[in-house]
Motif scaffolding. Structure first.
Motif, mmCIF file in Angstrom:
data_model
loop_
_atom_site.group_PDB
_atom_site.id
_atom_site.type_symbol
_atom_site.label_atom_id
_atom_site.label_comp_id
_atom_site.label_asym_id
_atom_site.label_seq_id
_atom_site.Cartn_x
_atom_site.Cartn_y
_atom_site.Cartn_z
ATOM 1 N N MET A 140 0.920 -1.094 0.067
ATOM 2 C CA MET A 140 -0.025 -0.103 -0.027
ATOM 3 C C MET A 140 0.812 1.287 -0.042
ATOM 4 O O MET A 140 0.582 2.245 -0.742
ATOM 5 C CB MET A 140 -0.764 0.003 1.207
ATOM 6 C CG MET A 140 -2.059 1.162 1.111
ATOM 7 S SD MET A 140 -2.841 1.318 2.725
ATOM 8 C CE MET A 140 -1.584 2.323 3.581
ATOM 9 N N GLN A 141 1.977 1.285 0.910
ATOM 10 C CA GLN A 141 2.761 2.369 0.836
ATOM 11 C C GLN A 141 3.429 2.687 -0.406
ATOM 12 O O GLN A 141 3.779 3.807 -0.754
ATOM 13 C CB GLN A 141 3.900 2.265 2.146
ATOM 14 C CG GLN A 141 4.339 3.485 2.564
ATOM 15 C CD GLN A 141 3.463 4.606 2.988
ATOM 16 O OE1 GLN A 141 2.797 4.318 3.875
ATOM 17 N NE2 GLN A 141 3.564 5.591 2.466
ATOM 18 N N ALA A 142 3.969 1.668 -1.157
ATOM 19 C CA ALA A 142 4.684 1.609 -2.322
ATOM 20 C C ALA A 142 3.636 2.383 -3.278
ATOM 21 O O ALA A 142 3.935 3.174 -4.110
ATOM 22 C CB ALA A 142 5.228 0.365 -2.821
ATOM 23 N N ARG A 143 2.393 2.114 -3.416
ATOM 24 C CA ARG A 143 1.251 2.824 -4.219
ATOM 25 C C ARG A 143 1.015 4.188 -4.013
ATOM 26 O O ARG A 143 1.043 4.938 -4.597
ATOM 27 C CB ARG A 143 0.180 1.825 -4.258
ATOM 28 C CG ARG A 143 -1.224 2.104 -5.053
ATOM 29 C CD ARG A 143 -2.178 1.542 -5.531
ATOM 30 N NE ARG A 143 -2.670 0.666 -4.063
ATOM 31 C CZ ARG A 143 -4.114 1.226 -3.758
ATOM 32 N NH1 ARG A 143 -4.492 2.144 -4.489
ATOM 33 N NH2 ARG A 143 -4.248 0.737 -2.599
ATOM 34 N N LEU A 144 0.979 4.435 -2.610
ATOM 35 C CA LEU A 144 0.683 5.665 -2.369
ATOM 36 C C LEU A 144 1.898 6.642 -2.613
ATOM 37 O O LEU A 144 1.770 7.860 -3.249
ATOM 38 C CB LEU A 144 0.554 5.649 -0.400
ATOM 39 C CG LEU A 144 -0.702 5.343 -0.037
ATOM 40 C CD1 LEU A 144 -0.812 5.383 1.384
ATOM 41 C CD2 LEU A 144 -1.862 6.361 -0.512
ATOM 42 N N ASN A 145 3.309 6.014 -2.304
ATOM 43 C CA ASN A 145 4.324 6.931 -2.684
ATOM 44 C C ASN A 145 4.446 7.292 -4.342
ATOM 45 O O ASN A 145 4.545 8.333 -4.618
ATOM 46 C CB ASN A 145 5.824 5.983 -2.543
ATOM 47 C CG ASN A 145 6.010 6.026 -0.917
ATOM 48 O OD1 ASN A 145 5.130 6.583 0.134
ATOM 49 N ND2 ASN A 145 6.839 5.126 -0.484
ATOM 50 N N GLU A 146 3.970 6.292 -4.945
ATOM 51 C CA GLU A 146 4.112 6.530 -6.456
ATOM 52 C C GLU A 146 2.842 7.648 -6.919
ATOM 53 O O GLU A 146 3.003 8.456 -7.549
ATOM 54 C CB GLU A 146 3.871 5.399 -7.266
ATOM 55 C CG GLU A 146 3.764 5.771 -8.674
ATOM 56 C CD GLU A 146 3.551 4.151 -9.657
ATOM 57 O OE1 GLU A 146 3.464 4.223 -10.724
ATOM 58 O OE2 GLU A 146 3.395 3.044 -8.984
ATOM 59 N N MET A 147 1.427 7.498 -6.389
ATOM 60 C CA MET A 147 0.532 8.296 -6.418
ATOM 61 C C MET A 147 0.804 9.671 -6.114
ATOM 62 O O MET A 147 0.627 10.792 -6.568
ATOM 63 C CB MET A 147 -0.709 7.700 -5.801
ATOM 64 C CG MET A 147 -1.463 6.359 -6.438
ATOM 65 S SD MET A 147 -2.771 5.836 -5.780
ATOM 66 C CE MET A 147 -3.961 7.370 -6.118
ATOM 67 N N GLY A 148 1.616 9.781 -4.757
ATOM 68 C CA GLY A 148 1.933 11.062 -4.117
ATOM 69 C C GLY A 148 2.810 11.698 -4.888
ATOM 70 O O GLY A 148 2.800 12.980 -5.201
ATOM 71 N N ARG A 149 3.907 10.930 -5.633
ATOM 72 C CA ARG A 149 4.848 11.751 -6.498
ATOM 73 C C ARG A 149 4.135 12.483 -7.817
ATOM 74 O O ARG A 149 4.232 13.763 -7.996
ATOM 75 C CB ARG A 149 5.938 10.813 -7.074
ATOM 76 C CG ARG A 149 6.978 10.295 -5.862
ATOM 77 C CD ARG A 149 8.180 9.771 -6.520
ATOM 78 N NE ARG A 149 7.866 8.500 -7.307
ATOM 79 C CZ ARG A 149 7.684 7.287 -6.431
ATOM 80 N NH1 ARG A 149 8.032 7.337 -5.087
ATOM 81 N NH2 ARG A 149 7.152 5.987 -6.923
ATOM 82 N N ASN A 150 3.228 11.577 -8.202
ATOM 83 C CA ASN A 150 2.549 12.164 -9.354
ATOM 84 C C ASN A 150 1.561 13.456 -8.983
ATOM 85 O O ASN A 150 1.138 14.199 -9.932
ATOM 86 C CB ASN A 150 1.535 11.128 -9.959
ATOM 87 C CG ASN A 150 2.441 9.751 -10.605
ATOM 88 O OD1 ASN A 150 3.458 10.079 -11.101
ATOM 89 N ND2 ASN A 150 1.605 8.677 -10.805
#
Length: 230
Positions: free
Chosen positions: A74-84
């Motif tokens: 979940m955190q990996a997905r959040l990190n990517e979405m956050g960067r975008n």
């Protein structure tokens, strides 16, 4: 046109949704004709203000039953979405906190037409600065950043009137079937659920503003409910 946004400070998808919505807003020609109202929602009103301070990771694993692998994914997905979206979720280690007081401060900021600015400060405090948004001192400091008097913030945090407004927002969410946040209601007719991409939100704004057709986007991904984040 009015846009109401239900969110909770401790919901990462709400932070992403805010950024995506702001980008969408910048890409429509009628942005100056849109009134935004942030509405209160609590993902976990049962969180107690105790001496035990849990990080979000500890909270999700101890209280929500996340495994280590589930949290990492979940955190990996959040990190990517956050960067975008222009958010760095790797900067902080968020503290799980009862957000009711934060919502009281958000309601107070309506008085000064600074709800959007306060929402941003609360998200930053929680996700990027690892501050406890249930802490009175933290909230007083956030109020000061928007030139809201310390005494007024202190009074707001025990205000029955503002508490009523928070509870009314939550009740309204229940009445219209909000199961997770962020949840956008456009022009009191059209709904968009979840941290949708900016182009989806821009299309929704255009359709709602133009009264072209009924938009009923019901997407369950990339949102937080009382039970879980997806």
């Amino acid at each position: 046109m009015k846009v109401q946004i239900w969110s909770d400070v401790m919901c990462p998808f709400c932070y992403i949704g805010k950024k995506n919505f702001e980008e969408a807003l910048s890409n429509v020609p009628f942005k100056d004709k849109i009134e935004i109202e942030w509405k209160s929602f609590q993902l976990d009103p049962t969180l107690e203000e105790t001496s035990e301070v849990l990080t979000s990771k500890e909270y999700l694993m101890k209280k929500k039953g996340f495994s280590e692998d589930q949290y990492i994914q979940m955190q990996a997905r959040l990190n990517e979405m956050g960067r975008n979206a222009g958010i760095d979720f790797t900067k902080g280690d968020p503290i799980a906190a009862n957000t009711f007081k934060a919502h009281l401060l958000l309601q107070l900021s309506k008085k000064y037409n600074k709800q959007n600015e306060m929402e941003e400060l609360l998200f930053k405090a929680h996700f990027e600065e690892s501050l406890n948004v249930a802490d009175t001192k933290v909230l007083i400091n956030l109020g000061k950043q928007l030139q809201i008097d310390e005494e007024e913030v202190t009074n707001a945090l025990s205000s029955e009137e503002l508490a009523y407004e928070v509870k009314q927002d939550i009740l309204e969410a229940q009445n219209i079937g909000v199961g997770g946040v962020p949840f956008f209601v456009l022009n009191n007719k059209y709904a968009v659920s979840g941290a949708q991409p900016s182009d989806v939100l821009a299309d929704a704004l255009k359709q709602a503003f133009g009264e072209i057709t009924v938009l009923n986007t019901k997407l369950d991904s990339n949102s937080c409910s009382i039970d879980e984040c997806k």
